[in-house]
Design an enzyme around this catalytic site. Sequence first.
Site, PDB file in Angstrom:
ATOM      1  N   TYR A 233      -1.432   3.304  -7.415  1.00 60.68           N
ATOM      2  CA  TYR A 233      -2.640   3.715  -6.693  1.00 60.68           C
ATOM      3  C   TYR A 233      -2.712   2.963  -5.366  1.00 60.68           C
ATOM      4  CZ  TYR A 233      -4.404   5.906 -10.978  1.00 60.68           C
ATOM      5  OH  TYR A 233      -4.556   6.694 -12.091  1.00 60.68           O
ATOM      6  N   THR A 234      -3.338   3.597  -4.390  1.00 59.64           N
ATOM      7  CA  THR A 234      -3.563   2.971  -3.089  1.00 59.64           C
ATOM      8  C   THR A 234      -5.049   2.730  -2.900  1.00 59.64           C
ATOM      9  OG1 THR A 234      -1.670   4.141  -2.136  1.00 59.64           O
ATOM     10  CG2 THR A 234      -3.248   3.167  -0.599  1.00 59.64           C
TER      11      THR A 234
ATOM     12  N   HIS B 100       1.249   0.470  -1.923  1.00 64.46           N
ATOM     13  CA  HIS B 100       0.416   0.708  -3.094  1.00 64.46           C
ATOM     14  C   HIS B 100       0.629  -0.396  -4.128  1.00 64.46           C
ATOM     15  CE1 HIS B 100       4.322   2.658  -3.985  1.00 64.46           C
ATOM     16  NE2 HIS B 100       4.117   2.202  -5.213  1.00 64.46           N
TER      17      HIS B 100
ATOM     18  N   CYS C  83       1.963  13.315   1.470  1.00 64.04           N
ATOM     19  CA  CYS C  83       1.685  12.786   0.135  1.00 64.04           C
ATOM     20  C   CYS C  83       0.854  13.811  -0.627  1.00 64.04           C
ATOM     21  CB  CYS C  83       0.939  11.461   0.218  1.00 64.04           C
ATOM     22  SG  CYS C  83       0.724  10.650  -1.394  1.00 64.04           S
TER      23      CYS C  83
END
Length: 278
Positions: free
Chosen positions: A97-98, A80, A252
Amino acid sequence: MEFMQSHKVEMLGIAVALVAVGATTAFYLYLTKKPKGCLDPENFKEFKLVKRTQLSHNVAKFKFALPTPMSVLGLPIGQHMSCRGKDSLGEEVTKPYTPTTLDSNVGYFELVIKMYPQGRMSHHFREMREGDYLAVKGPKGRFKYQPGQVKAFGMVAGGTGITPMYQVARAILENPNDNTKINLVYANVTYDDILLKEELDTIASNFPQRFAVYYVLNQPPVGWDGGVGFVSKDMIQTHCPGPAPDIQILRCGPPPMNKAMAAHLDALGYTAQMQFQF
C-alpha cells in the site's frame, strides 16, 4: 601595553563570535536535519490505529500514530510499504500500500483503503478498529524521484492505483523548488468509486497551471461531462504530455488496465524510458 590589551580583547571577541557562529550553525543543522524514518525494510513494525474515517460504503481512511509527535514514516516519494494482516480464515496475508501522507505530515501516516468483498487484506482492514495495530515493513519500490528530474509527468491511474500518483503529485506541488507539471487521467467504474476526488479537485484548484485531472467512468451518471468507457489512446494523447526525453508517463491500476495502457503508450511513441509502472 595598551595595544597588547586591545589586541587580546579583539582576539577574544573574535573567538566568542566564532563560538557563537559554530553554535548557531550546529543548532540550525539540528533543527533542519531530517529525522530518521520509522520504517524497517527487513522487519515488520506495528503502528496503532488512532482514527478510522468511513468515506463511503467500502472505502475508509485509516490514521496511524508514529512513535512520537515529531516522528516521520521515512517513505521515499512514490514508494510503498508492505502491510500484514489476517484474512477471513485467519491466515496471514501481506499486500503493498502507498500512504496518502508525506514525511511533512509528522507524527502519523494515513492509508485510504478500498475494501473489496472477497479481498483477503480487505477483510483485515474491514475488521480494524481504533486502538488496533497494523504491521508494516518497508520502504519498497523501484521509483526514485528527484525534484525537477522531468519537465512534466503524465499519470494514468485506475481505482486504488491513484494512491502513489496522489503521493507523487503532493510532493511535487508542495515543494516550492519543483516546477514539474502533472496531467492525470483517472479511471473508475462509477462516480462513487473515485477515491480522493475532493483532494484532487482541491489540488487542481490551487495549482491550475501545473496540475490537471481528467476523470473517466465506465458507468457515468446522467449529465457526466468527463470521459466515458475505458481510457483510450485519444484520451492519453489529449490529456497527457506528448513523447519527449524530458517527460515520463506513470501508470498504476488493475493488471488488465496496465497491460492496455502499456500498449497505448507504445503505439503513441512513448519509449520504455518514458514509462513507469508502479
